[in-house]
Design a protein around this motif. Structure first.
Motif, short mmCIF file in Angstrom:
data_model
loop_
_atom_site.label_atom_id
_atom_site.label_comp_id
_atom_site.label_asym_id
_atom_site.label_seq_id
_atom_site.Cartn_x
_atom_site.Cartn_y
_atom_site.Cartn_z
N LYS A 18 0.90 -1.21 -0.13
CA LYS A 18 0.00 0.02 -0.16
C LYS A 18 0.91 1.15 -0.07
CE LYS A 18 -3.62 -2.66 0.27
NZ LYS A 18 -4.31 -2.89 -1.32
N SER A 19 2.14 1.22 0.30
CA SER A 19 3.00 2.41 0.20
C SER A 19 3.96 2.53 -0.83
CB SER A 19 3.91 2.39 1.80
OG SER A 19 4.74 1.30 1.70
N GLY A 20 4.36 3.53 -1.13
CA GLY A 20 5.62 3.70 -2.04
C GLY A 20 4.71 4.26 -3.56
N TRP A 21 3.38 4.33 -3.37
CA TRP A 21 2.91 4.83 -4.80
C TRP A 21 1.50 5.73 -4.34
CZ3 TRP A 21 -2.33 2.93 -5.55
CH2 TRP A 21 -2.44 1.82 -4.70
N VAL A 22 0.95 6.50 -5.31
CA VAL A 22 -0.10 7.33 -5.04
C VAL A 22 -0.93 6.86 -6.17
CG1 VAL A 22 -0.91 9.58 -5.02
CG2 VAL A 22 1.39 9.09 -4.17
N LYS A 23 -2.41 6.95 -5.75
CA LYS A 23 -3.44 6.60 -6.46
C LYS A 23 -3.88 7.70 -7.45
CE LYS A 23 -8.23 5.02 -6.70
NZ LYS A 23 -9.33 4.64 -5.79
N GLU A 24 -3.95 7.42 -8.78
CA GLU A 24 -4.05 8.36 -9.88
C GLU A 24 -5.56 8.85 -9.85
OE1 GLU A 24 -2.63 6.61 -13.29
OE2 GLU A 24 -0.34 6.60 -12.62
N THR A 25 -5.79 9.96 -10.72
CA THR A 25 -7.10 10.68 -10.62
C THR A 25 -7.97 9.66 -11.59
OG1 THR A 25 -6.39 12.65 -10.82
CG2 THR A 25 -8.62 12.44 -11.54
N ASN A 26 -9.13 9.24 -11.22
CA ASN A 26 -10.29 8.36 -11.96
C ASN A 26 -9.52 7.09 -12.06
OD1 ASN A 26 -12.09 10.23 -12.66
ND2 ASN A 26 -10.83 10.98 -14.55
N GLU A 27 -8.87 6.43 -11.27
CA GLU A 27 -8.10 5.06 -11.29
C GLU A 27 -9.12 4.44 -10.54
OE1 GLU A 27 -4.37 2.85 -8.93
OE2 GLU A 27 -4.09 4.73 -9.95
N THR A 28 -9.36 3.24 -10.89
CA THR A 28 -10.28 2.26 -10.24
C THR A 28 -9.70 0.95 -9.71
OG1 THR A 28 -11.00 1.44 -12.31
CG2 THR A 28 -12.37 3.10 -11.47
N GLN A 71 -0.56 -1.47 -19.17
CA GLN A 71 0.27 -2.37 -18.88
C GLN A 71 1.61 -1.80 -18.93
OE1 GLN A 71 -2.07 -5.61 -21.11
NE2 GLN A 71 -0.41 -6.50 -19.87
N LYS A 72 2.46 -1.69 -17.98
CA LYS A 72 3.81 -1.26 -18.04
C LYS A 72 4.68 -2.18 -17.31
CE LYS A 72 6.65 2.78 -16.62
NZ LYS A 72 7.87 1.88 -16.10
N MET A 73 5.76 -2.69 -18.32
CA MET A 73 6.83 -3.59 -17.67
C MET A 73 7.78 -2.64 -16.63
SD MET A 73 10.10 -5.15 -19.76
CE MET A 73 9.30 -6.33 -20.50
N LEU A 74 8.07 -3.51 -15.43
CA LEU A 74 8.49 -2.73 -14.39
C LEU A 74 10.06 -3.25 -14.29
CD1 LEU A 74 5.82 -3.49 -11.63
CD2 LEU A 74 6.16 -1.33 -13.18
N THR A 75 10.94 -2.12 -14.06
CA THR A 75 12.36 -2.54 -13.28
C THR A 75 12.19 -3.54 -11.92
OG1 THR A 75 12.69 -0.79 -12.15
CG2 THR A 75 13.17 -0.68 -14.45
N ASP A 76 13.35 -4.17 -11.77
CA ASP A 76 13.20 -4.90 -10.58
C ASP A 76 13.05 -3.99 -9.30
OD1 ASP A 76 13.82 -7.27 -11.83
OD2 ASP A 76 15.91 -7.12 -11.47
N LYS A 77 13.37 -2.92 -9.38
CA LYS A 77 13.31 -1.85 -8.10
C LYS A 77 11.72 -1.50 -8.11
CE LYS A 77 14.78 2.73 -6.40
NZ LYS A 77 15.96 3.80 -6.48
N GLU A 78 11.20 -1.03 -9.33
CA GLU A 78 9.76 -0.80 -9.34
C GLU A 78 8.87 -1.83 -8.78
OE1 GLU A 78 9.79 2.22 -13.11
OE2 GLU A 78 9.79 0.09 -13.36
N ALA A 79 9.17 -3.19 -9.38
CA ALA A 79 8.49 -4.26 -8.95
C ALA A 79 8.48 -4.34 -7.26
CB ALA A 79 9.01 -5.44 -9.38
N LYS A 80 9.47 -4.24 -6.57
CA LYS A 80 9.50 -4.39 -5.22
C LYS A 80 8.72 -3.48 -4.53
CE LYS A 80 14.17 -6.52 -5.24
NZ LYS A 80 15.76 -6.21 -5.17
N LYS A 81 8.37 -2.35 -5.06
CA LYS A 81 7.53 -1.38 -4.55
C LYS A 81 6.10 -1.85 -4.14
CE LYS A 81 6.91 2.36 -6.89
NZ LYS A 81 6.60 3.71 -7.63
#
Length: 248
Positions: free
Chosen positions: A107-117, A156-166
């Motif tokens: 739940k931490s490390g990212w912010v919900k975007e506008t109109n995101e469901t 869909q966005k491919m993640l780096t290893d660092k991004e995936a760990k978020k």
């Protein structure tokens, strides 16, 4: 070997935030799919897009797109590591071994975007003369366009290893010939029983083989086939979901 990694990834994936000043110097239309490529410094960008009208409601089309676990190559059952080998996928995807859907993300490390469901993670394992894998972030947005028509965007966005760990504790590291890939489905409700789908795919790579001019025709053909196969799968599943809805 790296060329094969491209062919594995392109069916699912799908538009990158590529460099704004990149000139697309080669463009074609192959079996209804617009494909193009260009270079920025040492990075090559590939893009593909298609627009289709479906005789199905927007909710059925949306649900068919996010049905990720029902697509794979059943002949690769023995190669599965994280899903049941006894399960048979409904829709064939040539190089896809399995998909891990992670809904319970951090739940931490990212912010919900506008109109995101919705937001979740996919772990993809693929095979083509070798085993490869990567994680993707899927985000779903719902709203209305300038004409007050209902819209849904699935990215869909491919993640780096660092991004995936978020988002999760990855079971494997990224292994791909691409630096970035993004795919976006944009759905617009034309009527209760009609939906326009636009699909856009883009990838950035610095790999020396995929940068070569000689690779472009093969890559273009692969993008076209993969996007058309994906659209056919979405249409087939939308039809099934529409029939199921009508029978209830």
């Amino acid at each position: 070997m790296a060329v094969y990694k491209f062919l594995l990834c392109v069916g699912w994936l799908i538009t990158i935030q590529a460099f704004a000043d990149t000139k697309m110097d080669k463009k074609e239309s192959i079996n209804g799919v617009s494909v193009q490529t260009g270079k920025h410094d040492g990075t090559r960008i590939y893009r593909g897009s298609i627009t289709k009208m479906f005789p199905y409601g927007i909710q059925s089309v949306k649900n068919s797109i996010v049905n990720f676990q029902d697509r794979c190559n059943n002949s690769f059952k023995s190669r599965r590591q994280y899903t049941e080998k006894s399960v048979s996928c409904k829709y064939h995807n040539e190089n896809l071994v399995e998909t891990i859907v992670v809904k319970d993300i951090k739940k931490s490390g990212w912010v919900k975007e506008t109109n995101e469901t919705d937001r979740f993670i996919l772990g993809r394992k693929v095979y083509n003369r070798g085993s490869f894998g990567y994680y993707e972030l899927v985000t779903v947005h719902e709203g209305k366009d300038a004409h007050n028509k209902k819209t849904v965007s699935i990215r869909q966005k491919m993640l780096t290893d660092k991004e995936a760990k978020k988002y999760t504790n990855p079971l494997f590291n990224k292994d791909s010939a691409f630096d970035e890939t993004i795919g976006t489905f944009t759905l617009t409700e034309v009527s209760p029983n009609e939906t326009t789908l636009t699909y856009e795919y883009s990838a950035e790579t610095e790999h020396w083989i995929l940068n070569k001019e000689v690779s472009i025709p093969q890559v273009f053909a692969s993008i076209s086939k993969s996007i058309n196969d994906l659209v056919k799968t979405v249409a087939a599943e939308s039809s099934v979901l529409t029939r199921d809805l009508a029978s209830n």
